[in-house]
Scaffold this motif. Sequence first.
Motif, short mmCIF file in Angstrom:
data_model
loop_
_atom_site.label_atom_id
_atom_site.label_comp_id
_atom_site.label_asym_id
_atom_site.label_seq_id
_atom_site.Cartn_x
_atom_site.Cartn_y
_atom_site.Cartn_z
N PRO A 34 0.83 -1.20 0.00
CA PRO A 34 0.00 0.00 0.00
C PRO A 34 0.87 1.26 0.00
O PRO A 34 2.04 1.21 0.39
CB PRO A 34 -0.80 -0.11 1.30
N PRO A 35 0.33 2.40 -0.45
CA PRO A 35 1.09 3.66 -0.44
C PRO A 35 1.57 4.02 0.96
O PRO A 35 2.67 4.56 1.14
CB PRO A 35 0.09 4.69 -0.97
N THR A 36 0.74 3.72 1.95
CA THR A 36 1.14 3.92 3.35
C THR A 36 0.82 2.65 4.13
O THR A 36 -0.06 1.88 3.76
CB THR A 36 0.37 5.09 3.98
N GLY A 37 1.55 2.42 5.19
CA GLY A 37 1.31 1.23 6.00
C GLY A 37 2.19 0.07 5.57
O GLY A 37 3.02 0.17 4.66
N GLU A 38 2.00 -1.06 6.25
CA GLU A 38 2.84 -2.22 6.02
C GLU A 38 2.41 -3.01 4.79
O GLU A 38 1.23 -3.10 4.48
CB GLU A 38 2.78 -3.16 7.24
N PRO A 39 3.38 -3.62 4.09
CA PRO A 39 3.03 -4.57 3.02
C PRO A 39 2.25 -5.74 3.61
O PRO A 39 2.43 -6.10 4.78
CB PRO A 39 4.39 -5.01 2.48
N ARG A 40 1.40 -6.34 2.80
CA ARG A 40 0.57 -7.46 3.25
C ARG A 40 0.84 -8.68 2.38
O ARG A 40 0.87 -8.59 1.15
CB ARG A 40 -0.91 -7.11 3.16
N LEU A 41 1.06 -9.82 3.02
CA LEU A 41 1.25 -11.08 2.32
C LEU A 41 -0.09 -11.80 2.22
O LEU A 41 -0.67 -12.18 3.24
CB LEU A 41 2.27 -11.95 3.08
N ILE A 42 -0.57 -11.99 1.02
CA ILE A 42 -1.81 -12.71 0.78
C ILE A 42 -1.42 -14.09 0.30
O ILE A 42 -1.06 -14.28 -0.88
CB ILE A 42 -2.73 -11.99 -0.23
N ILE A 43 -1.43 -15.05 1.19
CA ILE A 43 -0.84 -16.36 0.93
C ILE A 43 -1.89 -17.47 0.81
O ILE A 43 -1.69 -18.45 0.10
CB ILE A 43 0.17 -16.70 2.05
N LEU A 44 -3.03 -17.32 1.49
CA LEU A 44 -4.10 -18.31 1.44
C LEU A 44 -5.24 -17.79 0.57
O LEU A 44 -5.52 -16.58 0.54
CB LEU A 44 -4.62 -18.61 2.84
N SER A 45 -5.90 -18.68 -0.12
CA SER A 45 -7.01 -18.25 -0.99
C SER A 45 -8.11 -17.58 -0.18
O SER A 45 -8.78 -16.66 -0.67
CB SER A 45 -7.57 -19.45 -1.76
N PRO A 53 -11.19 -5.36 2.70
CA PRO A 53 -10.37 -4.31 2.08
C PRO A 53 -8.96 -4.83 1.82
O PRO A 53 -8.39 -5.53 2.67
CB PRO A 53 -10.37 -3.18 3.12
N ILE A 54 -8.40 -4.51 0.67
CA ILE A 54 -7.12 -5.09 0.28
C ILE A 54 -6.02 -4.76 1.27
O ILE A 54 -5.10 -5.55 1.49
CB ILE A 54 -6.74 -4.64 -1.14
N ASP A 55 -6.10 -3.59 1.93
CA ASP A 55 -5.08 -3.21 2.90
C ASP A 55 -5.19 -4.00 4.20
O ASP A 55 -4.34 -3.86 5.08
CB ASP A 55 -5.16 -1.71 3.21
N GLN A 56 -6.24 -4.85 4.31
CA GLN A 56 -6.42 -5.66 5.51
C GLN A 56 -6.33 -7.16 5.22
O GLN A 56 -6.47 -7.99 6.12
CB GLN A 56 -7.79 -5.36 6.15
N ARG A 57 -6.08 -7.52 3.98
CA ARG A 57 -6.02 -8.94 3.63
C ARG A 57 -4.69 -9.55 4.07
O ARG A 57 -3.67 -8.87 4.18
CB ARG A 57 -6.18 -9.13 2.12
N GLY A 58 -4.72 -10.86 4.32
CA GLY A 58 -3.48 -11.56 4.65
C GLY A 58 -2.90 -11.10 5.97
O GLY A 58 -3.60 -10.83 6.93
N ARG A 59 -1.58 -10.99 5.98
CA ARG A 59 -0.88 -10.62 7.21
C ARG A 59 0.25 -9.66 6.89
O ARG A 59 0.76 -9.65 5.76
CB ARG A 59 -0.33 -11.87 7.89
N PRO A 60 0.67 -8.85 7.85
CA PRO A 60 1.81 -7.95 7.59
C PRO A 60 3.06 -8.77 7.29
O PRO A 60 3.28 -9.84 7.87
CB PRO A 60 1.95 -7.18 8.90
N VAL A 61 3.88 -8.27 6.40
CA VAL A 61 5.13 -8.94 6.08
C VAL A 61 6.26 -7.92 6.19
O VAL A 61 6.25 -6.88 5.55
CB VAL A 61 5.09 -9.58 4.67
N ASP A 62 7.21 -8.20 7.09
CA ASP A 62 8.30 -7.26 7.33
C ASP A 62 9.64 -7.91 7.00
O ASP A 62 9.69 -8.99 6.38
CB ASP A 62 8.27 -6.75 8.77
N SER A 63 10.73 -7.30 7.44
CA SER A 63 12.06 -7.78 7.08
C SER A 63 12.39 -9.14 7.67
O SER A 63 13.32 -9.80 7.22
CB SER A 63 13.11 -6.76 7.54
#
Length: 381
Positions: A34-45, A53-63
């Motif tokens: 997303p433009p702001t906030g953490e990247p999200r990993l969408i791993i499960l169907s 909302p796409i910014d809430q899907r999956g889980r946060p993915v960090d370093s």
Amino acid sequence: MSRPLVVDIHTHVYPPAYMAMLRARKTVPYIHDPPTGEPRLIILSSDDDPAIPIDQRGRPVDSSYSDTNVKLTFMKQHGINSSVISLANPWLDFLEPAEAQTWAQRINDDLEETCAQVNASSDATLPLKERSTLFAFAALPLSAPDPEIIVNEIKRLTTLPHIRGVIMGTSGLGTGLDDERLGPIWAALEETQMLLFLHPHYGLPSEAFGGSEAMNRYGHVLPLALGFPLETTIAVTRMLLSRVFDEFPRLQILLAHSGGTLPFLAGRIESCIMHERKFAENGGDVPGPQRSIWEVLKTNIFLDAVVYGVAGLKAAVTVGGGSDRLMFGTDHPFFPPLDEREKEWLSVTTNYNAIEENFGGDKEAVTAVLGGNAARILNLE
């Protein structure tokens, strides 16, 4: 008394090239930046529900998913001497056939190079428990158009000094692990004595848990707590029923999450096999498995100790015939603390505590499960 050697055999990494590939995708699996906030990993169907909302899907993915230094810091914080890293699900299963071989070689070479660099920075003359080292389970190009490509990659992996096995999901070539087309792959793993780390990903249909409404209400609890363990149990049982362990008696498999529900259900599975009329042994016309599930569990199967409780560990030890087929793991970087200020991960300390409590005063068993078994089985010294 100082802690014995600790080896984490269940710990994942997404190499930078893999992360870049996920960021370029728009269908599961993918990473949403997303433009702001953490990247999200969408791993499960189930994560890719348009109602979310796409910014809430999956889980946060960090370093922690891709940075080796973060992995090493985590290891030091939790007293881990050596980690056997592996690509996290869904591995390379989703790749187009023409891309599978290239990506598998690239990912596996990256894993080898990462391990080599880390290990070269430590003093090889010191005992393993006084160093920080990495080894790896490699990924397979399972969507390749010809199984021979997969076989050739398995054989190539034997030339990479830090590769200690391969990781695979329960889909195999797309239809499950009782697929006859997997025969050459089982043969190659048996011939090379390459350990197969079997890990779930596909789970059960979301309808089994109440559909999207339940997914939205309960998050990942149902698919991860129940879907993953049942997936592993079903996959191994299909291998047993299709006589994989009869044909390849030296095949060696490490099951994630202490084998799912397999240790608890082994007796029921065996009873159902003995009473199944379809099997030739019972008057039917389908050849049934010749080896019992109990024998397979004691000779072909290893279990990790990622089960978060004493009851699960007791079942794992019982079906394995003792503590010598059980190995410590963390499932890092999944299940991090919800409070970023926490340094210790509850998911890790829970496994440590369960091992200590389960084996009580048996220091030899604790030492074996924490690292001795892995060092012996994977030849880490």
